[in-house]
Enzyme design. Structure first.
Site, PDB file in Angstrom:
ATOM      1  N   ASN A  64     -12.798   4.552  33.465  1.00 47.30           N
ATOM      2  CA  ASN A  64     -11.895   5.047  34.500  1.00 47.30           C
ATOM      3  C   ASN A  64     -12.085   6.543  34.754  1.00 47.30           C
ATOM      4  OD1 ASN A  64      -9.914   4.741  36.395  1.00 47.30           O
ATOM      5  ND2 ASN A  64      -8.249   4.304  34.955  1.00 47.30           N
ATOM      6  N   ARG A 174       6.133  -4.494  27.384  1.00 43.44           N
ATOM      7  CA  ARG A 174       6.051  -3.057  27.101  1.00 43.44           C
ATOM      8  C   ARG A 174       7.089  -2.357  27.978  1.00 43.44           C
ATOM      9  NH1 ARG A 174       1.020   0.935  28.533  1.00 43.44           N
ATOM     10  NH2 ARG A 174       2.179   1.122  30.484  1.00 43.44           N
ATOM     11  N   TYR A 186       3.824   8.657  32.616  1.00 42.49           N
ATOM     12  CA  TYR A 186       2.850   7.571  32.463  1.00 42.49           C
ATOM     13  C   TYR A 186       3.558   6.209  32.377  1.00 42.49           C
ATOM     14  CZ  TYR A 186       0.097   4.083  30.214  1.00 42.49           C
ATOM     15  OH  TYR A 186      -0.491   2.883  29.949  1.00 42.49           O
ATOM     16  N   ASP A 244       4.321   2.665  24.711  1.00 38.85           N
ATOM     17  CA  ASP A 244       3.102   3.476  24.637  1.00 38.85           C
ATOM     18  C   ASP A 244       3.467   4.957  24.707  1.00 38.85           C
ATOM     19  OD1 ASP A 244       0.596   4.580  24.843  1.00 38.85           O
ATOM     20  OD2 ASP A 244      -0.097   3.264  26.467  1.00 38.85           O
ATOM     21  N   HIS A 246       1.281   7.287  24.595  1.00 40.52           N
ATOM     22  CA  HIS A 246       0.156   7.852  25.357  1.00 40.52           C
ATOM     23  C   HIS A 246      -0.262   9.237  24.852  1.00 40.52           C
ATOM     24  CE1 HIS A 246      -2.372   7.549  29.060  1.00 40.52           C
ATOM     25  NE2 HIS A 246      -2.234   6.268  28.737  1.00 40.52           N
ATOM     26  N   GLU A 270       2.698   2.639  20.338  1.00 37.95           N
ATOM     27  CA  GLU A 270       1.257   2.823  20.570  1.00 37.95           C
ATOM     28  C   GLU A 270       0.910   4.289  20.790  1.00 37.95           C
ATOM     29  OE1 GLU A 270       0.077   0.654  24.040  1.00 37.95           O
ATOM     30  OE2 GLU A 270      -1.723   1.853  24.305  1.00 37.95           O
ATOM     31  N   GLU A 296      -7.242   2.782  21.766  1.00 30.66           N
ATOM     32  CA  GLU A 296      -7.829   2.393  23.060  1.00 30.66           C
ATOM     33  C   GLU A 296      -8.913   3.368  23.508  1.00 30.66           C
ATOM     34  OE1 GLU A 296      -4.210   2.394  25.473  1.00 30.66           O
ATOM     35  OE2 GLU A 296      -4.897   4.188  26.494  1.00 30.66           O
ATOM     36  N   ARG A 317      -6.296  -1.243  18.796  1.00 36.03           N
ATOM     37  CA  ARG A 317      -6.155  -1.255  20.257  1.00 36.03           C
ATOM     38  C   ARG A 317      -7.497  -1.182  20.994  1.00 36.03           C
ATOM     39  NH1 ARG A 317      -3.321  -2.643  23.833  1.00 36.03           N
ATOM     40  NH2 ARG A 317      -2.947  -0.789  25.063  1.00 36.03           N
ATOM     41  N   HIS A 346      -6.953  -3.568  24.192  1.00 33.89           N
ATOM     42  CA  HIS A 346      -6.549  -2.812  25.380  1.00 33.89           C
ATOM     43  C   HIS A 346      -6.895  -3.604  26.653  1.00 33.89           C
ATOM     44  CE1 HIS A 346      -7.032   1.204  27.739  1.00 33.89           C
ATOM     45  NE2 HIS A 346      -5.781   0.819  27.745  1.00 33.89           N
ATOM     46  N   ASP A 350      -8.163  -1.311  34.349  1.00 32.69           N
ATOM     47  CA  ASP A 350      -9.470  -0.642  34.371  1.00 32.69           C
ATOM     48  C   ASP A 350     -10.467  -1.299  33.419  1.00 32.69           C
ATOM     49  OD1 ASP A 350      -7.257   1.110  33.117  1.00 32.69           O
ATOM     50  OD2 ASP A 350      -8.997   1.825  32.026  1.00 32.69           O
ATOM     51  N   GLU A 373      -2.782  -7.332  25.585  1.00 34.10           N
ATOM     52  CA  GLU A 373      -2.208  -6.670  26.767  1.00 34.10           C
ATOM     53  C   GLU A 373      -2.775  -7.345  28.018  1.00 34.10           C
ATOM     54  OE1 GLU A 373      -3.491  -2.610  27.257  1.00 34.10           O
ATOM     55  OE2 GLU A 373      -1.771  -2.113  28.512  1.00 34.10           O
ATOM     56  N   TRP A 436      -2.587  13.861  28.369  1.00 33.13           N
ATOM     57  CA  TRP A 436      -1.981  12.978  29.361  1.00 33.13           C
ATOM     58  C   TRP A 436      -1.832  11.567  28.803  1.00 33.13           C
ATOM     59  CZ3 TRP A 436      -3.615   8.491  31.810  1.00 33.13           C
ATOM     60  CH2 TRP A 436      -2.683   8.008  32.786  1.00 33.13           C
TER      61      TRP A 436
END
Ligand code: KDG
Ligand code: MG
Length: 436
Positions: A64, A174, A186, A244, A246, A270, A296, A317, A346, A350, A373, A436
């Site tokens: 991605n 989730r 996010y 998550d 993130h 996560e 991930e 993940r 994961h 994407d 997921e 991020w």
């Protein structure tokens, strides 16, 4: 007739295409490896390998926001090396690309190797006339329990989203919500998108430059436990709930969050800390019994070494696409099995339908499957990729087609040319860049 065990593939000057193994060539050969970049709703990079007896295999190399780097890596440096190789030598080809490249690891390299690995498993399955999961040991269960992405800007919106997911058959969800005082967070589908088309929650916005988002960890740590309390009060104790983080917290912040979420019995928390700092998971682990999922953005089995050996996580993940394909995914899960650690591969959009299928086959076969997921691909994506998976009563199944069970319509793919798209980036209130 014997196949030459470790022979070098054909060279440019070698025009012989017969199956005479005595000449030093393989009985079956790869004759082409082509890269297809297409953008129905979002960008996907697909590798198509063709053998001289007409069998084709597909692999996913989507990264991605950096798609063209992998496409170039594949078409410039990998595809020319594949021509003439025996498509059945999956492990040897994996090692050839990994060790032979000298410069190891990294998301671009590993997504490229993943695509080759998946395509070769696809070919092997088609030749054997068996779905790939049968080649991995056969089914260990009827189907894969999945979780969907419920989200909302406020509690009523979140509750609606949870109800919708349950109606669709999801048996686990989730939970991501907006945070008071933070513009965009996010994982929240209903937030206004800064740029580009959105068919569902896809964080990468189309456009030539990434969108800036903001972040405030203290506000997040205060708000999130109140959301989980409200969800438990509304939906009861049974529904498995995931979240998550993130990559946004420090170790001590993650420990605090894990502890404050304990009353709400999460299935997992996560990416509570950035994955680079694996030692931080020790600290988090010492403070909380909330199960942890991570990986991930990991590229190799080696990235999980400490986390698995020291039982610092509960779920792996990794994604087939960013982890070097089916072969290493199976290896890391066999290692994890010795430590009672399960899979949670994961599966955002994407990861293309090909990458998703690859990990469904692994998940169906391994004993230590945890959860999968699942973000359904868009209708437009499904005009390019024909998928044989089924989703019935919350269980995903890759289907019974030989190979991976996904085919690409190259004519349809060509009608959706690549469009630049980037994941957002984060800044704190004072302008500091943040994860991020
Ligand atoms: O491209 C980035 C996404 O894959 C990621 O943001 C999705 O974190 C994600 C998840 O858990 O699905
Ligand atoms: Mg994630």
């Amino acid at each position: 007739m014997q196949r030459r065990p470790c022979a070098a593939p054909r060279t440019d000057t070698d025009t012989d295409t017969d199956t005479d193994t005595d000449s030093g060539e393989y009985a079956v050969k790869i004759i082409s490896a082509t890269v297809i970049v297409t953008s129905p709703s979002r960008n996907f990079v697909t590798l198509k390998i063709t053998t001289d007896d007409g069998v084709t295999g597909l692999g996913d190399a989507t990264l991605n926001g950096r798609e063209l780097a992998v496409a170039a890596y594949l078409s410039e440096h990998v595809a020319p090396l594949l021509t003439g190789r025996d498509p059945h030598r999956i492990e040897d080809t994996w090692q050839f690309l990994y060790r032979g490249g000298y410069w190891r690891r990294g998301p671009v390299t590993m997504a490229a190797i993943a695509a080759v690995d998946m395509a070769l498993w696809d070919i092997k399955g088609k030749v054997a006339n068996l779905p790939v999961y049968q080649l991995l040991g056969g089914a260990s269960r009827n189907g894969l329990q999945t979780y969907g992405h419920a989200s909302g800007r406020d509690l009523p919106e979140l509750f609606d989203s949870i109800r919708q997911h349950r109606e669709l058959g999801f048996t686990a969800v989730r939970i991501q919500t907006a945070i008071p005082g933070v513009r965009a967070v996010y994982g929240v589908a209903a937030q206004p998108q800064a740029s580009g088309e959105r068919y569902d929650y896809e964080p990468a916005g189309r456009g030539a430059y990434p969108v800036e988002e903001d972040w405030d960890t203290r506000a997040y740590l205060r708000h999130l436990p109140t959301v989980f309390e409200a969800v438990r009060n509304e939906f009861g104790p049974e529904l498995p709930l995931l979240h998550d983080g993130h990559h946004r917290m420090t170790p001590i912040q993650a420990a605090k969050l894990g502890k404050s979420l304990e009353p709400y019995d999460l299935f997992w928390l996560e990416d509570c800390t950035p994955a680079e700092n694996q030692d931080s998971l020790r600290l988090v682990r010492q403070h909380t019994t909330t199960p942890l999922a991570i990986g991930e953005v990991f590229n190799t089995v080696w990235d999980f070494q400490t986390l698995i050996r020291e039982q610092l996580i509960d779920y792996v993940r990794a994604a087939s696409t960013h982890f070097g394909g089916i072969s290493p995914l199976k290896k890391v899960m066999d290692f994890a099995a010795q430590h009672q650690i399960k899979s949670g591969f994961h599966g955002p959009t994407d990861v293309s339908p090909v990458g998703l299928a690859a990990q469904l086959h692994v998940g169906l076969a391994i004993h230590n499957f945890g959860i999968q997921e699942y973000m359904e691909h868009s209708a437009k994506t499904n005009t390019v990729f024909a998928q044989s998976l089924t989703f019935v009563d919350g269980l995903l199944h890759p289907g019974e087609q030989p190979g991976l069970g996904v085919e690409i319509d190259e004519v349809a793919a060509a009608t959706f040319p690549y469009q630049p798209a980037y994941l957002p980036y984060n800044r704190l209130n004072d302008g500091t860049m943040h994860d991020w």
